[in-house]
Design a protein around this motif. Structure first.
Motif, PDB file in Angstrom:
ATOM      1  N   PRO A 286      42.319  41.436  50.626  1.00  0.00           N
ATOM      2  CA  PRO A 286      42.599  42.647  49.737  1.00  0.00           C
ATOM      3  C   PRO A 286      42.808  42.185  48.151  1.00  0.00           C
ATOM      4  O   PRO A 286      43.338  41.429  47.899  1.00  0.00           O
ATOM      5  CB  PRO A 286      43.847  43.371  50.367  1.00  0.00           C
ATOM      6  N   ALA A 287      42.300  43.154  47.329  1.00  0.00           N
ATOM      7  CA  ALA A 287      42.177  42.673  45.857  1.00  0.00           C
ATOM      8  C   ALA A 287      43.595  42.951  45.390  1.00  0.00           C
ATOM      9  O   ALA A 287      44.581  43.822  45.893  1.00  0.00           O
ATOM     10  CB  ALA A 287      41.298  43.852  45.293  1.00  0.00           C
ATOM     11  N   LEU A 288      43.882  42.447  44.132  1.00  0.00           N
ATOM     12  CA  LEU A 288      45.281  42.631  43.585  1.00  0.00           C
ATOM     13  C   LEU A 288      44.921  43.145  42.140  1.00  0.00           C
ATOM     14  O   LEU A 288      45.943  44.117  41.621  1.00  0.00           O
ATOM     15  CB  LEU A 288      45.696  41.196  42.992  1.00  0.00           C
ATOM     16  N   THR A 289      43.629  43.845  42.086  1.00  0.00           N
ATOM     17  CA  THR A 289      43.363  44.544  40.641  1.00  0.00           C
ATOM     18  C   THR A 289      42.895  45.848  41.022  1.00  0.00           C
ATOM     19  O   THR A 289      42.399  46.528  40.083  1.00  0.00           O
ATOM     20  CB  THR A 289      42.238  43.704  40.004  1.00  0.00           C
ATOM     21  N   SER A 290      43.113  46.539  42.174  1.00  0.00           N
ATOM     22  CA  SER A 290      42.698  47.887  42.578  1.00  0.00           C
ATOM     23  C   SER A 290      43.379  48.966  41.624  1.00  0.00           C
ATOM     24  O   SER A 290      42.580  49.845  41.255  1.00  0.00           O
ATOM     25  CB  SER A 290      42.779  48.139  43.982  1.00  0.00           C
ATOM     26  N   ASP A 291      44.579  48.553  41.153  1.00  0.00           N
ATOM     27  CA  ASP A 291      44.793  49.484  40.270  1.00  0.00           C
ATOM     28  C   ASP A 291      44.334  49.640  38.780  1.00  0.00           C
ATOM     29  O   ASP A 291      44.101  50.769  38.125  1.00  0.00           O
ATOM     30  CB  ASP A 291      46.632  49.362  39.722  1.00  0.00           C
ATOM     31  N   LEU A 292      43.498  48.595  38.620  1.00  0.00           N
ATOM     32  CA  LEU A 292      42.650  48.282  36.998  1.00  0.00           C
ATOM     33  C   LEU A 292      41.325  48.798  37.482  1.00  0.00           C
ATOM     34  O   LEU A 292      40.608  49.397  36.752  1.00  0.00           O
ATOM     35  CB  LEU A 292      42.757  46.900  36.717  1.00  0.00           C
ATOM     36  N   ALA A 293      40.963  48.492  38.870  1.00  0.00           N
ATOM     37  CA  ALA A 293      39.482  48.777  39.041  1.00  0.00           C
ATOM     38  C   ALA A 293      39.453  49.561  40.476  1.00  0.00           C
ATOM     39  O   ALA A 293      39.564  48.624  41.363  1.00  0.00           O
ATOM     40  CB  ALA A 293      38.776  47.333  38.763  1.00  0.00           C
ATOM     41  N   PRO A 294      38.957  50.811  40.449  1.00  0.00           N
ATOM     42  CA  PRO A 294      38.968  51.126  41.984  1.00  0.00           C
ATOM     43  C   PRO A 294      37.677  50.699  42.717  1.00  0.00           C
ATOM     44  O   PRO A 294      38.047  50.723  43.984  1.00  0.00           O
ATOM     45  CB  PRO A 294      38.614  52.533  41.481  1.00  0.00           C
ATOM     46  N   GLY A 295      36.645  49.873  41.965  1.00  0.00           N
ATOM     47  CA  GLY A 295      35.820  49.304  42.850  1.00  0.00           C
ATOM     48  C   GLY A 295      36.228  47.756  43.575  1.00  0.00           C
ATOM     49  O   GLY A 295      35.422  47.358  44.392  1.00  0.00           O
ATOM     50  N   ALA A 296      37.386  47.360  42.900  1.00  0.00           N
ATOM     51  CA  ALA A 296      37.526  46.018  43.422  1.00  0.00           C
ATOM     52  C   ALA A 296      38.277  46.306  44.941  1.00  0.00           C
ATOM     53  O   ALA A 296      38.981  46.738  45.060  1.00  0.00           O
ATOM     54  CB  ALA A 296      38.718  45.486  42.644  1.00  0.00           C
ATOM     55  N   LYS A 297      37.607  45.388  45.937  1.00  0.00           N
ATOM     56  CA  LYS A 297      38.002  45.677  47.410  1.00  0.00           C
ATOM     57  C   LYS A 297      38.535  44.155  47.665  1.00  0.00           C
ATOM     58  O   LYS A 297      38.942  44.094  48.999  1.00  0.00           O
ATOM     59  CB  LYS A 297      36.810  46.146  48.010  1.00  0.00           C
ATOM     60  N   SER A 298      38.409  43.145  46.953  1.00  0.00           N
ATOM     61  CA  SER A 298      38.768  41.845  47.649  1.00  0.00           C
ATOM     62  C   SER A 298      39.339  40.877  46.500  1.00  0.00           C
ATOM     63  O   SER A 298      39.127  41.244  45.208  1.00  0.00           O
ATOM     64  CB  SER A 298      37.450  41.027  48.242  1.00  0.00           C
ATOM     65  N   ARG A 299      40.184  39.796  46.943  1.00  0.00           N
ATOM     66  CA  ARG A 299      40.416  38.656  46.042  1.00  0.00           C
ATOM     67  C   ARG A 299      39.292  38.402  45.210  1.00  0.00           C
ATOM     68  O   ARG A 299      39.416  38.097  44.300  1.00  0.00           O
ATOM     69  CB  ARG A 299      41.099  37.791  46.764  1.00  0.00           C
ATOM     70  N   PHE A 300      38.067  38.161  45.821  1.00  0.00           N
ATOM     71  CA  PHE A 300      36.949  37.635  45.077  1.00  0.00           C
ATOM     72  C   PHE A 300      36.587  38.723  44.011  1.00  0.00           C
ATOM     73  O   PHE A 300      36.230  38.176  42.912  1.00  0.00           O
ATOM     74  CB  PHE A 300      35.726  37.470  46.268  1.00  0.00           C
ATOM     75  N   ASP A 301      36.637  39.895  44.303  1.00  0.00           N
ATOM     76  CA  ASP A 301      36.379  40.780  43.126  1.00  0.00           C
ATOM     77  C   ASP A 301      37.407  41.013  42.273  1.00  0.00           C
ATOM     78  O   ASP A 301      37.180  41.228  40.787  1.00  0.00           O
ATOM     79  CB  ASP A 301      36.315  42.390  43.970  1.00  0.00           C
ATOM     80  N   ASP A 302      38.659  40.437  42.413  1.00  0.00           N
ATOM     81  CA  ASP A 302      39.719  40.278  41.267  1.00  0.00           C
ATOM     82  C   ASP A 302      39.180  39.470  40.079  1.00  0.00           C
ATOM     83  O   ASP A 302      39.200  39.605  38.988  1.00  0.00           O
ATOM     84  CB  ASP A 302      40.948  39.577  41.783  1.00  0.00           C
ATOM     85  N   TYR A 303      38.469  38.331  40.508  1.00  0.00           N
ATOM     86  CA  TYR A 303      37.994  37.614  39.591  1.00  0.00           C
ATOM     87  C   TYR A 303      36.601  38.081  38.666  1.00  0.00           C
ATOM     88  O   TYR A 303      36.696  37.729  37.419  1.00  0.00           O
ATOM     89  CB  TYR A 303      37.347  36.075  40.029  1.00  0.00           C
ATOM     90  N   VAL A 304      36.084  38.993  39.412  1.00  0.00           N
ATOM     91  CA  VAL A 304      34.856  39.755  38.563  1.00  0.00           C
ATOM     92  C   VAL A 304      35.360  40.732  37.590  1.00  0.00           C
ATOM     93  O   VAL A 304      35.022  40.957  36.557  1.00  0.00           O
ATOM     94  CB  VAL A 304      33.898  40.260  39.559  1.00  0.00           C
ATOM     95  N   VAL A 305      36.492  41.337  38.127  1.00  0.00           N
ATOM     96  CA  VAL A 305      37.185  42.528  37.106  1.00  0.00           C
ATOM     97  C   VAL A 305      37.537  41.802  36.040  1.00  0.00           C
ATOM     98  O   VAL A 305      37.475  42.269  34.867  1.00  0.00           O
ATOM     99  CB  VAL A 305      38.380  43.124  38.011  1.00  0.00           C
ATOM    100  N   ILE A 306      38.197  40.733  36.135  1.00  0.00           N
ATOM    101  CA  ILE A 306      38.888  39.941  35.000  1.00  0.00           C
ATOM    102  C   ILE A 306      37.842  39.544  33.927  1.00  0.00           C
ATOM    103  O   ILE A 306      38.139  39.578  32.875  1.00  0.00           O
ATOM    104  CB  ILE A 306      39.861  38.902  35.471  1.00  0.00           C
ATOM    105  N   HIS A 307      36.707  39.066  34.520  1.00  0.00           N
ATOM    106  CA  HIS A 307      35.550  38.412  33.690  1.00  0.00           C
ATOM    107  C   HIS A 307      35.038  39.806  32.860  1.00  0.00           C
ATOM    108  O   HIS A 307      34.781  39.768  31.618  1.00  0.00           O
ATOM    109  CB  HIS A 307      34.468  37.908  34.578  1.00  0.00           C
ATOM    110  N   ILE A 308      34.687  41.094  33.783  1.00  0.00           N
ATOM    111  CA  ILE A 308      34.478  42.342  32.837  1.00  0.00           C
ATOM    112  C   ILE A 308      35.434  42.595  31.702  1.00  0.00           C
ATOM    113  O   ILE A 308      34.868  42.806  30.606  1.00  0.00           O
ATOM    114  CB  ILE A 308      34.320  43.322  33.873  1.00  0.00           C
ATOM    115  N   LEU A 309      36.496  42.783  32.229  1.00  0.00           N
ATOM    116  CA  LEU A 309      37.555  43.146  31.112  1.00  0.00           C
ATOM    117  C   LEU A 309      37.544  42.141  30.021  1.00  0.00           C
ATOM    118  O   LEU A 309      38.012  42.380  28.708  1.00  0.00           O
ATOM    119  CB  LEU A 309      38.954  43.239  32.015  1.00  0.00           C
TER     120      LEU A 309
END
Length: 383
Positions: free
Chosen positions: A82-105
């Motif tokens: 499960p993602a740690l960044t779902s509060d920042l990004a509703p689309g983040a569904k996994s820990r892998f997605d967390d890294y994508v979210v941080i890169h976007i931001l």
């Protein structure tokens, strides 16, 4: 060439034995430069980090098929947590997605700026650490030596779609090519390859890309949020492209390392000089994969190959630093914003760089050395 003591002879012997491709000029430069690193360490010992204890990051094709599968299994594991960044990004569904979210931001801060090289070093190390600590991976982050596969990337061990690959090319899908923003004709469009559609072979054939796009190179469905952080599930698409790979051959990388003696020009040439029609090896590697999300400037870490490409970027910086460690471990340049927009002050070693909710801010100074940086947590070299 004068070898460093016993460790050096042993290391060079293991390098020669492990390689399945003949060494290129960059490989040879890296080997020939190791005595400089040993000499620097003799003068500047690092507690808990020596050349004997340093992690060896290896090239993809120098790993066995079993070792490659262990790596891709760990990536799939990260995609299942499960993602740690779902509060920042509703689309983040996994820990892998967390890294994508941080890169976007953080893209506007960490590209074309002081932070490009040190921040990505931190980013890759943290991802590697997550694979090991959260998914039981026993190895270390592999890199992609662009030159090995540049002539025929789609049939390389990286992209051939076998279980020992990082997944295959996308299915054939007509498109007009890959646009390069800011470049003049004819450098502003990479001709299409033989893919463009969903990846259907290899470890990531069933992968879901969840966030983005922001700057798509293919016609994919827009994200429900303008910032790209909404939930937008879709297949992984690639158009593995030898036209882009042509600017990543070893002669370009060797010239980058040996002809640019100040970090400003080293980084500028690496990232690309688009108005002059020069893509640089950084863009060349990204656009070799292309597709969605690899071709999207903001969302590119959403393709698992990103991490091998940027490990190679880090390797090239590491080789460049070794040529003059006394100077280059403290050299930073550029301003604190991408291409100085909006205008900002020049960056310094004392500026902070971090990974948002994933990791604390640290000074740029702490990210400069692979041997003892980050309070001793960085302790690695590249084979």
């Amino acid at each position: 060439m004068v070898l460093p003591k016993v460790w050096g002879a042993t290391l060079l012997a293991s390098l020669a034995a492990a390689q399945t491709y003949p060494p290129d000029v960059v490989d040879e430069l890296a080997k020939a430069s190791l005595p400089k690193l040993e000499e620097w360490l003799a003068k500047n010992p690092q507690e808990g980090c020596t050349l004997e204890t340093a992690v060896r990051r290896k090239e993809w094709s120098d790993l066995t098929v079993e070792q490659r599968k262990e790596y891709t299994d760990a990536v799939l594991c990260l995609q299942s947590k499960p993602a740690l960044t779902s509060d920042l990004a509703p689309g983040a569904k996994s820990r892998f997605d967390d890294y994508v979210v941080i890169h976007i931001l953080q893209t506007p801060r960490n590209h074309g700026s002081t932070f490009f090289l040190p921040w990505h070093r931190y980013y890759i190390w943290h991802y590697e650490n997550a694979l090991r600590e959260e998914c039981g991976y026993k190895g270390y982050q592999p890199y992609w030596n662009w030159d090995r596969y540049a002539k025929d990337p789609v049939n390389s061990p990286l992209f051939d779609g076998s279980e020992g690959s990082m997944g295959g090319n996308g299915a054939k899908e007509e498109h007009n090519g890959i646009p390069i923003p800011g470049a003049p004709p004819p450098y502003n469009m990479i001709p299409p390859g033989d893919g463009g559609g969903c990846v259907t072979t290899g470890p990531f054939k069933n992968m879901s890309v969840n966030v983005g796009p922001l700057a798509p190179t293919l016609n994919v469905e827009r994200n429900p949020q303008r910032d790209g952080l909404g939930y937008n599930p879709r297949c992984l698409r690639r158009d593995v492209n030898k036209n882009a790979a042509a600017v990543t051959t070893a002669n370009y990388t060797y010239d980058l390392i040996t002809n640019n003696h100040e970090v400003y020009w080293f980084q500028t040439v690496m990232e690309g000089q688009f108005p002059q029609g020069k893509w640089g090896v950084h863009a060349g590697g990204h656009y070799t994969v292309s597709g969605d999300p690899a071709g999207d400037f903001y969302v590119s870490p959403g393709d698992p190959v990103f991490w091998l490409h940027h490990a190679m970027i880090d390797r090239v910086w590491w080789i460049w630093q070794i040529q003059d460690l006394e100077t280059r471990l403290t050299q930073v340049s550029h301003t604190k914003t991408m291409n100085n927009f909006p205008p900002s002050a020049n960056g310094t070693l004392d500026d902070l760089s971090g990974l948002g909710v994933l990791a604390e801010d640290v000074t740029v100074r702490e990210l400069m050395s692979t041997m003892g940086g980050l309070g001793g947590k960085f302790c690695y070299i590249y084979e």
